[in-house]
Enzyme design. Structure first.
Site, PDB file in Angstrom:
ATOM      1  N   ILE A 177     -20.796 -29.902  -8.763  1.00 19.83           N
ATOM      2  CA  ILE A 177     -19.702 -28.923  -8.811  1.00 19.83           C
ATOM      3  C   ILE A 177     -19.383 -28.500 -10.234  1.00 19.83           C
ATOM      4  CG2 ILE A 177     -17.777 -30.573  -8.829  1.00 19.83           C
ATOM      5  CD1 ILE A 177     -16.485 -28.485  -6.743  1.00 19.83           C
ATOM      6  N   ASN A 234      -6.698 -37.214  -8.262  1.00 20.90           N
ATOM      7  CA  ASN A 234      -5.737 -38.207  -7.794  1.00 20.90           C
ATOM      8  C   ASN A 234      -4.354 -37.699  -8.185  1.00 20.90           C
ATOM      9  OD1 ASN A 234      -4.935 -39.324 -10.424  1.00 20.90           O
ATOM     10  ND2 ASN A 234      -6.971 -40.251 -10.451  1.00 20.90           N
ATOM     11  N   GLY A 269     -15.381 -40.317  -9.540  1.00 22.67           N
ATOM     12  CA  GLY A 269     -15.990 -39.298  -8.691  1.00 22.67           C
ATOM     13  C   GLY A 269     -15.891 -37.896  -9.255  1.00 22.67           C
ATOM     14  N   VAL A 270     -15.572 -36.939  -8.395  1.00 23.50           N
ATOM     15  CA  VAL A 270     -15.444 -35.532  -8.784  1.00 23.50           C
ATOM     16  C   VAL A 270     -14.401 -35.383  -9.893  1.00 23.50           C
ATOM     17  CG1 VAL A 270     -14.687 -33.255  -7.982  1.00 23.50           C
ATOM     18  CG2 VAL A 270     -16.201 -34.622  -6.563  1.00 23.50           C
ATOM     19  N   ASP A 271     -13.276 -36.048  -9.737  1.00 23.57           N
ATOM     20  CA  ASP A 271     -12.183 -35.954 -10.706  1.00 23.57           C
ATOM     21  C   ASP A 271     -12.657 -36.357 -12.107  1.00 23.57           C
ATOM     22  OD1 ASP A 271      -9.556 -35.539 -11.594  1.00 23.57           O
ATOM     23  OD2 ASP A 271      -8.859 -37.482 -10.898  1.00 23.57           O
ATOM     24  N   SER A 294     -11.735 -35.765  -0.229  1.00 22.76           N
ATOM     25  CA  SER A 294     -11.440 -37.031   0.444  1.00 22.76           C
ATOM     26  C   SER A 294     -12.656 -37.754   1.000  1.00 22.76           C
ATOM     27  CB  SER A 294     -10.389 -36.872   1.555  1.00 22.76           C
ATOM     28  OG  SER A 294      -9.127 -36.602   0.996  1.00 22.76           O
ATOM     29  N   GLY A 340     -15.198 -39.030  -0.598  1.00 20.19           N
ATOM     30  CA  GLY A 340     -15.768 -40.034  -1.497  1.00 20.19           C
ATOM     31  C   GLY A 340     -15.009 -41.338  -1.372  1.00 20.19           C
ATOM     32  N   TYR A 380     -11.990 -41.917  -1.096  1.00 18.33           N
ATOM     33  CA  TYR A 380     -10.877 -41.916  -0.149  1.00 18.33           C
ATOM     34  C   TYR A 380     -11.331 -42.168   1.287  1.00 18.33           C
ATOM     35  CZ  TYR A 380      -7.493 -40.388  -3.692  1.00 18.33           C
ATOM     36  OH  TYR A 380      -6.667 -40.314  -4.782  1.00 18.33           O
TER      37      TYR A 380
END
Length: 170
Positions: free
Chosen positions: A10, A23, A31-33, A121, A123, A125
């Site tokens: 991404i 988060n 992760g993505v964040d 969500s 990943g 989560y």
């Protein structure tokens, strides 16, 4: 609005908006964040800190969305949204759909035309991938924003992409 499934990273998407599966602290994570904060550089974190100091002292609520600069990412903005943690005992799918709907609303307010979404969500989560894809597509396919003409669901990894493609063609 055109909705595409894309396999890839991404943080490499050349779009107006990259959506961050953040988060609630807005201060980066895994992760993505974490990837968005690392690749986007310090400007994203600086704006997130300002948001925490002003509007979101207790953190961004689950399902809500807020925009910052994209820093060094190949986008104009990052829209941060906090997905719900999966629960087999409680239906939180409305909050997951809110992540997509509120991100589209913010993108529309910004005048964005192209938006890249992660699979929110799915990943750490723990949301099951098939259902996460169904929830995302239910919102993206039904959306009627005024400026967004293309939404990409960017899927990381072969297995996730295959699962998403299978769900999308049902």
């Amino acid at each position: 609005m055109k909705v595409d499934l894309v396999q890839g990273d991404i943080t490499a998407q050349r779009v107006d908006v990259i959506v961050n599966a953040a988060n609630s602290s807005l201060l980066g994570g895994g992760g993505v964040d974490g990837a968005i904060h690392r690749r986007g550089g310090p400007a994203i974190l600086a704006e997130c800190r300002e948001l925490r100091a002003s509007r979101y002292g207790r953190g961004l609520p689950t399902g809500q969305a807020v925009a910052t600069t994209a820093g060094e990412l190949p986008a104009r903005w990052v829209i941060h949204t906090v997905g719900p943690v999966w629960s087999a005992a409680e239906d939180r799918s409305g909050l997951l759909r809110d992540c997509y709907a509120n991100s589209l609303r913010v993108a529309d307010e910004l005048g964005a035309v192209t938006v890249a979404f992660p699979l929110v969500s799915a990943g750490v989560y723990g949301w099951p991938v098939e259902d996460a894809v169904r929830q995302a597509l239910s919102v993206l396919r039904a959306a009627t924003p005024t400026t967004v003409t293309e939404a990409r669901l960017v899927l990381f990894g072969d297995d996730t992409f295959r699962t998403a493609t299978h769900v999308a063609t049902r």
